[in-house]
Write a protein that holds these residues in place. Structure first.
Motif, short mmCIF file in Angstrom:
data_model
loop_
_atom_site.label_atom_id
_atom_site.label_comp_id
_atom_site.label_asym_id
_atom_site.label_seq_id
_atom_site.Cartn_x
_atom_site.Cartn_y
_atom_site.Cartn_z
N CYS A 32 -46.08 46.15 58.90
CA CYS A 32 -47.21 45.76 58.07
C CYS A 32 -47.68 47.04 57.39
O CYS A 32 -48.42 47.84 57.99
N GLU A 122 -50.56 34.43 63.23
CA GLU A 122 -51.15 35.77 63.34
C GLU A 122 -50.70 36.45 64.64
O GLU A 122 -50.29 37.61 64.64
N VAL A 125 -46.69 37.10 64.38
CA VAL A 125 -46.24 38.08 63.38
C VAL A 125 -46.79 39.47 63.71
O VAL A 125 -46.05 40.46 63.69
N VAL A 152 -46.48 28.45 58.59
CA VAL A 152 -46.44 29.51 57.57
C VAL A 152 -45.80 29.00 56.28
O VAL A 152 -46.27 29.30 55.19
N ALA A 156 -47.52 29.74 52.73
CA ALA A 156 -47.01 31.06 52.34
C ALA A 156 -47.40 31.44 50.91
O ALA A 156 -47.83 32.57 50.66
N GLY A 159 -50.97 32.27 50.83
CA GLY A 159 -51.16 33.55 51.50
C GLY A 159 -50.78 34.73 50.64
O GLY A 159 -51.46 35.76 50.62
N ARG A 160 -49.70 34.57 49.87
CA ARG A 160 -49.30 35.65 48.95
C ARG A 160 -50.34 35.82 47.85
O ARG A 160 -50.69 36.94 47.49
N TYR A 165 -50.00 37.90 52.62
CA TYR A 165 -48.56 38.13 52.78
C TYR A 165 -48.04 38.91 51.59
O TYR A 165 -48.54 38.76 50.47
N GLU A 168 -42.08 37.47 49.36
CA GLU A 168 -41.11 36.94 50.32
C GLU A 168 -39.86 37.83 50.36
O GLU A 168 -39.35 38.25 49.33
N THR A 185 -43.43 35.84 55.43
CA THR A 185 -44.66 36.64 55.43
C THR A 185 -44.50 37.98 54.71
O THR A 185 -45.42 38.79 54.70
N GLY A 186 -43.32 38.20 54.14
CA GLY A 186 -43.10 39.44 53.41
C GLY A 186 -42.57 40.57 54.27
O GLY A 186 -42.60 41.73 53.88
N ARG A 187 -42.04 40.22 55.46
CA ARG A 187 -41.51 41.23 56.35
C ARG A 187 -39.99 41.17 56.38
O ARG A 187 -39.41 40.09 56.36
#
Length: 193
Positions: A32, A122, A125, A152, A156, A159-160, A165, A168, A185-187
């Motif tokens: 993160c 939460e 992640v 999610v 998503a 959230g972005r 997030y 993607e 979540t962008g990870r």
């Protein structure tokens, strides 16, 4: 398995991970990007009372000031995070927590099931973030992984748009469901320190 049971399934590996973080790892980078381990623990403590309140249908605004202002220098930060996570689990373990609407730190009402799903995501992640940063390998029950992925996936894009997030990360469809959850979540599931 009920929604109410999912929070406990998500929390157990997170708590185990927090218990095994060493003080010299607090400055370690996490997946993160804006958080090191210390700031991510602060994030969990900062928002924990609001998530707990949401499960009880109480409006609990986050503490005044920036979330990075919480003090983890006292040496009892692991116990503080564990106790807060356990209070959130207790609040969301009641089936009534998932019914109707609730608040998540602000005056806007949200569907309780949506907020509960966010709590599950939460915990998982950020648990993964902390584990990656500190060389740990938690294992979440496949039922909660599938549940979190579904929750999610529903939120998503929103959230972005809200900056919760990142963009993607493409993850092949044949990848494990947890990796696909992280990608949403962008990870990058292959992230290493």
């Amino acid at each position: 398995m009920s929604d109410a049971q999912m929070v406990a399934l998500a929390a157990t590996p997170l708590i185990d991970t927090v218990r095994n973080i060493k003080p010299d790892q607090l400055a370690a980078r996490t997946p993160c990007a804006e958080y090191d381990v210390r700031r991510l623990l602060n994030h969990l403590l900062f928002w924990g009372p609001s998530l707990e309140g949401a499960g009880r249908k109480e409006l609990v605004p986050p503490p005044a000031g920036a979330e990075s202002e919480l003090d983890l220098t006292g040496g009892n930060w692991a116990a503080a995070v564990e106790a807060q996570v356990e209070r959130v689990v207790a609040a969301w373990s009641e089936p009534a927590a998932w019914q109707g609407a609730t608040h998540m730190g602000g005056p806007t009402e949200l569907p309780a099931g949506l907020v509960g799903g966010m709590v599950v995501g939460e915990f998982m992640v950020h648990g993964w973030d902390l584990a990656q940063a500190t060389g740990q390998h938690p294992d979440w029950d496949g039922r909660v992984v599938g549940y979190a992925y579904g929750e999610v996936a529903k939120t998503a894009e929103q959230g972005r748009a809200m900056g919760v997030y990142g963009p993607e990360v493409p993850v092949p469809a044949y990848s494990p469901e947890f990796d696909r959850l992280l990608g949403l979540t962008g990870r990058d599931p292959r992230w290493t320190p």
